[in-house]
Design an enzyme around this catalytic site. Structure first.
Site, PDB file in Angstrom:
ATOM      1  N   ARG A  39     -14.068  41.248  -4.192  1.00 29.40           N
ATOM      2  CA  ARG A  39     -15.214  40.837  -4.965  1.00 29.40           C
ATOM      3  C   ARG A  39     -14.860  39.161  -5.031  1.00 29.40           C
ATOM      4  O   ARG A  39     -15.421  38.809  -6.047  1.00 29.40           O
ATOM      5  CB  ARG A  39     -15.268  41.461  -6.096  1.00 29.40           C
ATOM      6  CG  ARG A  39     -16.875  41.582  -6.577  1.00 29.40           C
ATOM      7  CD  ARG A  39     -17.166  42.162  -8.041  1.00 29.40           C
ATOM      8  NE  ARG A  39     -18.526  42.434  -8.154  1.00 29.40           N
ATOM      9  CZ  ARG A  39     -18.942  42.285  -9.406  1.00 29.40           C
ATOM     10  NH1 ARG A  39     -18.379  42.311 -10.568  1.00 29.40           N
ATOM     11  NH2 ARG A  39     -20.397  42.557  -9.666  1.00 29.40           N
ATOM     12  N   LYS A  46     -17.789  45.165 -23.499  1.00 27.46           N
ATOM     13  CA  LYS A  46     -17.502  45.713 -22.348  1.00 27.46           C
ATOM     14  C   LYS A  46     -16.431  45.039 -21.549  1.00 27.46           C
ATOM     15  O   LYS A  46     -16.677  44.281 -21.190  1.00 27.46           O
ATOM     16  CB  LYS A  46     -18.744  45.984 -21.543  1.00 27.46           C
ATOM     17  CG  LYS A  46     -18.563  46.884 -20.204  1.00 27.46           C
ATOM     18  CD  LYS A  46     -19.773  46.960 -19.376  1.00 27.46           C
ATOM     19  CE  LYS A  46     -19.665  47.831 -18.058  1.00 27.46           C
ATOM     20  NZ  LYS A  46     -21.202  47.570 -17.311  1.00 27.46           N
ATOM     21  N   TRP A  47     -15.113  45.524 -21.371  1.00 24.75           N
ATOM     22  CA  TRP A  47     -13.810  44.855 -20.798  1.00 24.75           C
ATOM     23  C   TRP A  47     -13.716  45.367 -19.425  1.00 24.75           C
ATOM     24  O   TRP A  47     -13.380  46.430 -19.280  1.00 24.75           O
ATOM     25  CB  TRP A  47     -12.606  45.274 -21.566  1.00 24.75           C
ATOM     26  CG  TRP A  47     -11.383  44.390 -21.199  1.00 24.75           C
ATOM     27  CD1 TRP A  47     -10.800  44.429 -19.843  1.00 24.75           C
ATOM     28  CD2 TRP A  47     -10.534  43.693 -21.842  1.00 24.75           C
ATOM     29  NE1 TRP A  47      -9.808  43.917 -19.709  1.00 24.75           N
ATOM     30  CE2 TRP A  47      -9.338  43.426 -20.998  1.00 24.75           C
ATOM     31  CE3 TRP A  47     -10.592  43.073 -23.151  1.00 24.75           C
ATOM     32  CZ2 TRP A  47      -8.539  42.329 -21.348  1.00 24.75           C
ATOM     33  CZ3 TRP A  47      -9.607  42.358 -23.430  1.00 24.75           C
ATOM     34  CH2 TRP A  47      -8.473  41.953 -22.872  1.00 24.75           C
ATOM     35  N   ASP A  48     -14.263  44.698 -18.447  1.00 23.68           N
ATOM     36  CA  ASP A  48     -14.282  45.016 -17.060  1.00 23.68           C
ATOM     37  C   ASP A  48     -13.108  44.501 -16.462  1.00 23.68           C
ATOM     38  O   ASP A  48     -12.317  43.614 -16.610  1.00 23.68           O
ATOM     39  CB  ASP A  48     -15.799  44.374 -16.387  1.00 23.68           C
ATOM     40  CG  ASP A  48     -16.106  45.447 -15.363  1.00 23.68           C
ATOM     41  OD1 ASP A  48     -15.363  46.256 -14.747  1.00 23.68           O
ATOM     42  OD2 ASP A  48     -17.238  44.813 -14.914  1.00 23.68           O
ATOM     43  N   MET A  49     -12.768  45.164 -15.038  1.00 25.85           N
ATOM     44  CA  MET A  49     -11.884  44.689 -14.036  1.00 25.85           C
ATOM     45  C   MET A  49     -12.401  45.258 -12.733  1.00 25.85           C
ATOM     46  O   MET A  49     -12.202  46.489 -12.428  1.00 25.85           O
ATOM     47  CB  MET A  49     -10.508  45.547 -14.821  1.00 25.85           C
ATOM     48  CG  MET A  49      -9.278  45.155 -14.204  1.00 25.85           C
ATOM     49  SD  MET A  49      -8.950  45.964 -12.617  1.00 25.85           S
ATOM     50  CE  MET A  49      -7.264  45.714 -12.496  1.00 25.85           C
ATOM     51  N   ASP A 104     -20.073  53.719 -11.631  1.00 26.21           N
ATOM     52  CA  ASP A 104     -21.032  52.703 -11.251  1.00 26.21           C
ATOM     53  C   ASP A 104     -22.225  53.602 -10.819  1.00 26.21           C
ATOM     54  O   ASP A 104     -23.534  52.920 -10.697  1.00 26.21           O
ATOM     55  CB  ASP A 104     -21.031  51.626 -10.347  1.00 26.21           C
ATOM     56  CG  ASP A 104     -20.296  50.670 -11.168  1.00 26.21           C
ATOM     57  OD1 ASP A 104     -20.347  50.378 -12.447  1.00 26.21           O
ATOM     58  OD2 ASP A 104     -19.507  49.536 -10.650  1.00 26.21           O
TER      59      ASP A 104
HETATM   60  C1  DGJ Z   1     -18.719  46.747 -12.604  1.00 27.91           C
HETATM   61  C2  DGJ Z   1     -19.214  47.576 -13.550  1.00 27.91           C
HETATM   62  O1  DGJ Z   1     -18.727  49.068 -13.588  1.00 27.91           O
HETATM   63  C3  DGJ Z   1     -20.683  47.479 -13.771  1.00 27.91           C
HETATM   64  O2  DGJ Z   1     -21.187  48.362 -14.626  1.00 27.91           O
HETATM   65  C4  DGJ Z   1     -20.956  46.025 -14.055  1.00 27.91           C
HETATM   66  O3  DGJ Z   1     -20.643  45.418 -15.357  1.00 27.91           O
HETATM   67  C5  DGJ Z   1     -20.567  45.176 -13.084  1.00 27.91           C
HETATM   68  N1  DGJ Z   1     -19.037  45.426 -12.705  1.00 27.91           N
HETATM   69  C6  DGJ Z   1     -20.626  43.610 -13.387  1.00 27.91           C
HETATM   70  O4  DGJ Z   1     -20.011  42.958 -12.400  1.00 27.91           O
END
Ligand code: DGJ
Length: 736
Positions: free
Chosen positions: A443, A476-479, A548
């Site tokens: 990504r 929301k802590w994303d990875m 997602d």
């Molecule tokens: C992945 C997350 O699962 C989505 O909900 C969203 O926040 C995207 N990343 C954003 O880049």
């Protein structure tokens, strides 16, 4: 106290409400043997089950010097390279280049309560809720001390195991494998139940038969992953939701893992679970200790459903710490599927205003608000607000959203760095990379080296300073990518093999700091959907974004697999727009609401643009959430029918602990000609109670039936016109 020790027999017995676990020490060698794990038994000394007097393949009765003894003996924590050819639980590399470990009992301690594991998530309980056995073992040649921890949660039928290893020698030793648990048992006719998946298809249930040799699931991706899950169950053949023997093993950890079942020549099984040994090598200097993460074990004679409810109760009572864990979460609207990167203050405020009218309670601003991030090529690491989009700044936006009457939440991806970022230009050595190799992009981004304290400090401050600047109530802590090119410019040569575990420890440390400084914050973890939906992360966040894929029908399978081991209160689930952005499917808005109701519930759509007839349903859905959320969050979960098995319909329900109320969801995925109604057998009700049944939607006459009728004779669900239809059945016990 659920732990007893018989000094004469040298036997430990660990009892939960419905199970017993027996450990016995052998007289001659002080081996720590595993005698029994299963349904409750009264006898304490069942050490005969270890068959120490019937060594196979040798003429004498007790030829214990032969490897054949060690290769059959059910060892509680098997060492390496001294005669047991099955999977070892521990392996090392010492200064002579040798790998052997040979462990013998040296002592033990029993106490009420439980201690935490430094730096790691773990189940907890006070002196009235659990008791702990520590067994001490040692390899006197290598001067390695091992402590085996067993905590008994009597009320929820769970035993939590973990391990600590201390090097007592002057020279360093390298741990090349540390499993957190190993259990030897007889191979009855079990199947292995695991969860597999992919992006947008997380946690699909799979059964497989157990053949001779090793079969495993694992992750070497640096996170628990979309692909395989740190969980395995052994399920007796023919077991159902309500009957049959089931052993569950679940790893409380968020990084690489191995969960393996091995069937050996004598038809016994060894189950091991722990950090995956691939790319793992941990240096222990003199008197240093390594803390292995925890595994929770459960056993049920009452089918898969009982294991599920056990794990739900364990996590709700003894793992999740958030002040939100027993509270209704604000209904949020997230702008990701609404706008992706294309938003500004005005668009967000328009969404907030419309959302407020419908009863939604929080606006979450997702990816794209910082640096120059108008797509996913740039700016991760530069956590400064993009004032071209967020005109007037973040505080102004948050104040305005609050004035409208909504709370405000924000998205971060703290663990990542874009090659196109000031952070990378200033600190290229902060990315995980191998010397002389260009790291792989995923990504369009690299992963930060969280083994480095200054990186953790930078990232923490970046997030915290935004939170300090205004009234942000949710993160929301994303990875969004997995780890490759495992090299750290910070770690020494002899510590490079520690990177993956140190990375996970770094994530835990940063989230712990965040929760300490912002104790009221609602934290939702996320990883490209649900790639780090695991019990380790639940210690920090009471909810995790499940996938997602927000399509209601795809979600049936994803949420079934997730709810197999995780409480519904933890599953991030939103109503989104159609055609669905992942699969293009069009489903009724009502069905999308019913399916999201089984999770945290929220919206992920442009509320200003969706069809008016959909928008008009939102206030009713909001009311439905307020009416049923406590039941969904706190009740007992029952799986009635599985669309992933029957390919036509799905049904699950929650029953209040006091059996006074229940809510079942039925989804008719595909309609079929000539189906007038379909029979469903409910579960979990009190047989002797009468229930009033309201059938949501088409609203037939409310009927009143006994619990036993509903469970054994069943109920007919009327056929609905079209595919993807759903109905809620709400049951309330009628006072006589
Ligand atoms: C992945 C997350 O699962 C989505 O909900 C969203 O926040 C995207 N990343 C954003 O880049």
């Amino acid at each position: 106290m659920g732990i007893h020790y018989d000094d004469g027999a040298r036997v430990f017995k660990l009892d939960t409400a419905h199970t017993s676990y027996v450990i016995a020490i052998t007289d001659e060698e002080n081996f720590i043997g595993h005698a029994y794990y299963g349904a409750s038994i009264r006898d304490m000394d069942v050490s005969y089950l270890m068959r120490t007097k019937e060594a196979p393949f040798v003429p004498s009765q007790n030829n214990r010097d032969r490897s054949s003894f060690l290769d059959t003996f059910p060892m509680e924590y098997p060492g390496n390279g001294v005669g047991d050819y099955r999977e070892s639980a521990i392996a090392i590399l010492d200064e002579n280049g040798n790998t052997a470990v040979d462990l013998h009992y040296t002592g033990h301690r029993i106490y009420d309560g439980k201690t935490g594991i430094p730096g790691l998530p773990a189940t907890f309980g006070d002196e009235t809720e659990c008791s702990t056995l520590e067994i001490y073992a040692s390899d006197s040649v290598r001067m390695l001390d091992v402590t085996l921890f067993y905590t008994v949660f009597e009320d929820v039928d769970v035993i939590a195991r973990s391990v600590q290893i201390t090097n007592r020698a002057k020279e360093p030793v390298y741990l090349t494998k540390v499993m957190s648990t190993s259990v030897d048992m007889d191979a009855e006719d079990y199947q292995m139940l695991t969860l597999h998946g992919s992006w947008a298809r997380e946690r699909q249930i799979e059964y497989r038969s157990i053949g001779y040799g090793k079969q495993s699931v694992g992750s070497t991706r640096g996170e628990s992953s979309h692909q395989e899950h740190p969980f395995v169950a052994l399920v007796s053949k023919g077991a159902t939701q309500e009957s049959g023997k089931v052993y569950g093993f679940h790893f409380v950890y968020s990084g690489n893992f191995l969960a393996q079942v091995e069937k050996n020549q004598f038809d016994s099984l060894r189950v091991v679970m722990g950090i995956h040994p691939q790319d793992f090598c941990w240096q222990l200097k003199e008197n240093e200790t390594f803390y292995a993460p925890e595994v929770v074990l459960t056993c049920s004679e009452n089918g898969i459903g009982a294991m599920t409810r056990t794990l739900h109760d364990l996590y709700r009572k003894h793992l999740i710490r958030s002040p939100y864990k027993n509270k209704k979460r604000p209904i949020l609207i997230n702008n990701w599927e609404a706008t992706y990167f294309d938003f500004d203050t005005e668009k967000l405020l328009a969404i907030a205003r419309e959302a407020k009218k419908c009863g939604i309670e929080m606006l979450v601003m997702d990816d794209g608000w910082f640096g120059y991030r108008n797509d996913d090529n740039t700016s991760l690491g530069d956590w400064q607000v993009n004032e071209e989009k967020i005109k007037g700044g973040l505080k102004n936006l948050v104040d305005e959203v609050n004035r409208i009457g909504l709370k405000f939440g924000i998205w971060f991806e703290p663990e990542m760095i874009s090659p196109d970022s000031n952070l990378y230009r200033n600190h290229p050595d902060w990315a995980i990379a191998l010397p002389e190799r260009t790291p792989c992009r995923s990504r369009n981004q690299y992963v930060l080296d969280l083994s480095r304290p200054e990186v953790r400090d930078y990232v923490y401050e970046a997030v915290a300073s935004i939170l300090r600047s205004t009234n942000i109530e949710y993160v929301k802590w994303d990875m969004n990518r997995q780890l490759t090119d495992l090299g750290s410019a910070y770690l020494n040569r002899e510590n490079q093999g520690e990177l993956l575990h140190r990375y996970v420890l770094g994530v835990y440390e940063m989230q712990e700091r965040l929760l300490k400084e912002f104790p009221k914050l609602l934290l939702e973890n996320c990883s490209g959907g649900g790639a780090r939906f695991d019990s380790g992360m639940l210690y920090y966040s009471p909810q995790i974004w499940c996938s997602d894929d927000t399509d209601a029908i795809e979600r049936l399978k994803i949420q079934e697999g997730t709810a197999l081991i995780y409480p519904l209160s933890t599953m991030g689930a939103h109503v989104s727009d159609c055609p669905n952005h992942t699969v293009g499917r069009v489903t009724p808005f009502a069905t999308r609401g019913h399916v999201a109701l089984a999770g945290t519930f929220g919206y992920e759509l442009d509320i200003t643009k969706i069809p008016a007839e959909d928008r008009e349903q939102i206030p009713q859905q909001v009311a439905m959430y307020h009416r049923y959320n406590e039941l969904v969050r706190e009740g007992d979960y029952y799986r009635i029918a599985s669309y992933s098995q029957n390919h036509e319909y799905d049904c699950y329900g929650v029953v209040a602990k006091n059996r006074m109320e229940a809510l079942f969801t039925f989804v008719q995925v595909l309609n079929r000609p000539n189906y007038h109604s379909r029979r469903i057998y409910l579960q979990g009700l009190a047989p002797e109670k009468k229930y009033r049944i309201e059938l949501g939607r088409e609203n037939g006459e409310a009927s009143i039936l006994y619990g036993d009728t509903l469970m054994h004779a069943g109920i007919q669900i009327p056929n609905m016109w079209g595919d993807f239809q759903s109905v809620l059945l709400h049951l309330t016990a009628v006072e006589e």
